[in-house]
Scaffold this active site. Structure first.
Site, PDB file in Angstrom:
ATOM      1  N   LYS A  52     -23.649  23.915 -24.640  1.00  0.00           N
ATOM      2  CA  LYS A  52     -23.129  24.969 -25.525  1.00  0.00           C
ATOM      3  C   LYS A  52     -22.250  24.353 -26.604  1.00  0.00           C
ATOM      4  CE  LYS A  52     -23.559  28.486 -22.002  1.00  0.00           C
ATOM      5  NZ  LYS A  52     -22.958  29.178 -20.855  1.00  0.00           N
ATOM      6  N   GLN A  96     -17.404  30.348 -18.239  1.00  0.00           N
ATOM      7  CA  GLN A  96     -18.613  29.885 -17.547  1.00  0.00           C
ATOM      8  C   GLN A  96     -18.612  30.368 -16.091  1.00  0.00           C
ATOM      9  OE1 GLN A  96     -21.192  28.116 -19.050  1.00  0.00           O
ATOM     10  NE2 GLN A  96     -22.264  28.441 -17.131  1.00  0.00           N
ATOM     11  N   ASP A 119     -21.191  36.752 -24.544  1.00  0.00           N
ATOM     12  CA  ASP A 119     -22.178  36.819 -23.461  1.00  0.00           C
ATOM     13  C   ASP A 119     -22.731  38.236 -23.296  1.00  0.00           C
ATOM     14  OD1 ASP A 119     -22.876  34.457 -22.230  1.00  0.00           O
ATOM     15  OD2 ASP A 119     -21.096  34.394 -20.950  1.00  0.00           O
TER      16      ASP A 119
END
Ligand code: NAP
Length: 287
Positions: A52, A96, A119
């Site tokens: 990422k 995460q 997200d």
């Protein structure tokens, strides 16, 4: 049969994103900022986070990875999130997953400002998606929708079956297909006679997490098959949920693993960060 090349599409979109970002910076001075918080040292999470960061930097974003020890308390993590919520330099905040057992994942996801929730996991963003007003959407199904667009796969009136009902893939996928006017069925582990149901699909999306589970017997000739699964076989090789070799014989389009859905996910996350930056700019202008 046509392979849907997610790797090539992701590279193309990533290139376009870098150009858009450079233009945005030149015209407005704004630079999208993505912060990723990594708790502990889970090896798979470390790889995802590194990818990422690499992708954010390649797009020309400001990028930071905050690595905190597994022993961090929930309160400390909430304080950290609150700090980035208030910092206008950061447009996307991503924690995460998975988190250590002593931290309540739901509380953490709820703490992220929905405007920075790239997200798309915050209930506010999920609700917006389900009510037909998507803003921040989960990257994996968003990437699949981009694939349909790129390959000119028309979804209107098609029978779509999504196998898997997770919050991050199956459910948002079903809603995006519905928004594109497909007739959608969601299947799961309690579904009766899954192969017969799946055989009704013009578009079959598989997100269950079981290597090579979906065989030719599940697939109507000419169907479009999207394989979200990422599993390791006994030799450690990455394999999908779909038995690619045999299903490719009957499908019209199919995504390989690796090189299909996977590469698109990170690219879409970057798109979301770029969009969050644009929206923050619009919100600023309204102050
Ligand atoms: P998850 O949260 O474990 O959900 C799996 C879903 O599959 C559940 O709804 C489960 O049903 C269903 N399922 C399990 N066994 C089944 C069976 N035998 N028959 C029918 N349905 C079954 O998984 P996830 O997070 O959605 O991920 C699914 C897969 O996609 C994993 O391999 C994951 O690694 C991969 N993934 C890939 C990406 C990417 O970027 N490529 C992103 C996210 C996930 P119940 O609800 O009834 O238990």
């Amino acid at each position: 049969m046509t392979d849907i090349d997610g790797k090539a599409l992701a590279a193309k979109l990533q290139g376009q994103l870098a150009e858009k970002t450079a233009r945005l910076k030149a015209e407005t001075g704004m630079v999208p900022g993505l912060v990723v918080i990594l708790v502990g040292e889970d090896p798979a999470s470390q790889v995802y986070v590194r990818n990422k960061e690499r992708s954010a930097l390649a797009a020309g974003f400001k990028s930071e990875v905050v690595r905190v020890p597994e022993t961090i308390t929930q309160e400390e993590l909430l304080t950290l999130i609150s700090k980035y919520n208030q910092d206008a330099d950061w447009h996307g905040i991503l924690v995460q997953l998975p988190l250590p057992a002593h931290i309540n994942e739901e509380k953490i996801l709820l703490a992220i400002d929905p405007a920075k929730d790239v997200d798309g996991f915050h209930p506010t963003n999920m609700g917006k998606l389900w009510s037909g007003h998507p803003v921040m959407i989960p990257s994996t199904p968003a990437g699949i929708m981009e694939m349909f667009k790129e390959y000119k796969i028309d979804l209107a009136g098609k029978n779509a079956v999504v196998i898997g009902r997770s919050n991050i893939v199956g459910k948002p996928m079903a809603q995006m297909l519905l928004d594109a006017n497909a007739t959608v069925t969601i299947a799961h582990s309690r579904t009766k006679d899954l192969p017969a149901l799946a055989r009704q699909a013009d578009v079959l999306v598989v997100a269950i997490g079981r290597g090579h589970f979906v065989t030719k017997d599940f697939v109507k000739p000419g169907a479009v098959v999207i394989d979200v699964g990422m599993n390791r076989d006994e030799n450690g090789k990455l394999i999908g949920d779909v038995a690619y070799e045999e299903v490719a014989e009957v499908a019209s389009y199919i995504t390989p693993v690796p090189g299909g859905v996977g590469p698109m996910t990170i690219t879409m996350l970057m798109e979301q960060t770029y969009n969050a930056c644009l929206l923050a700019g619009v919100a600023d202008g309204q102050d």
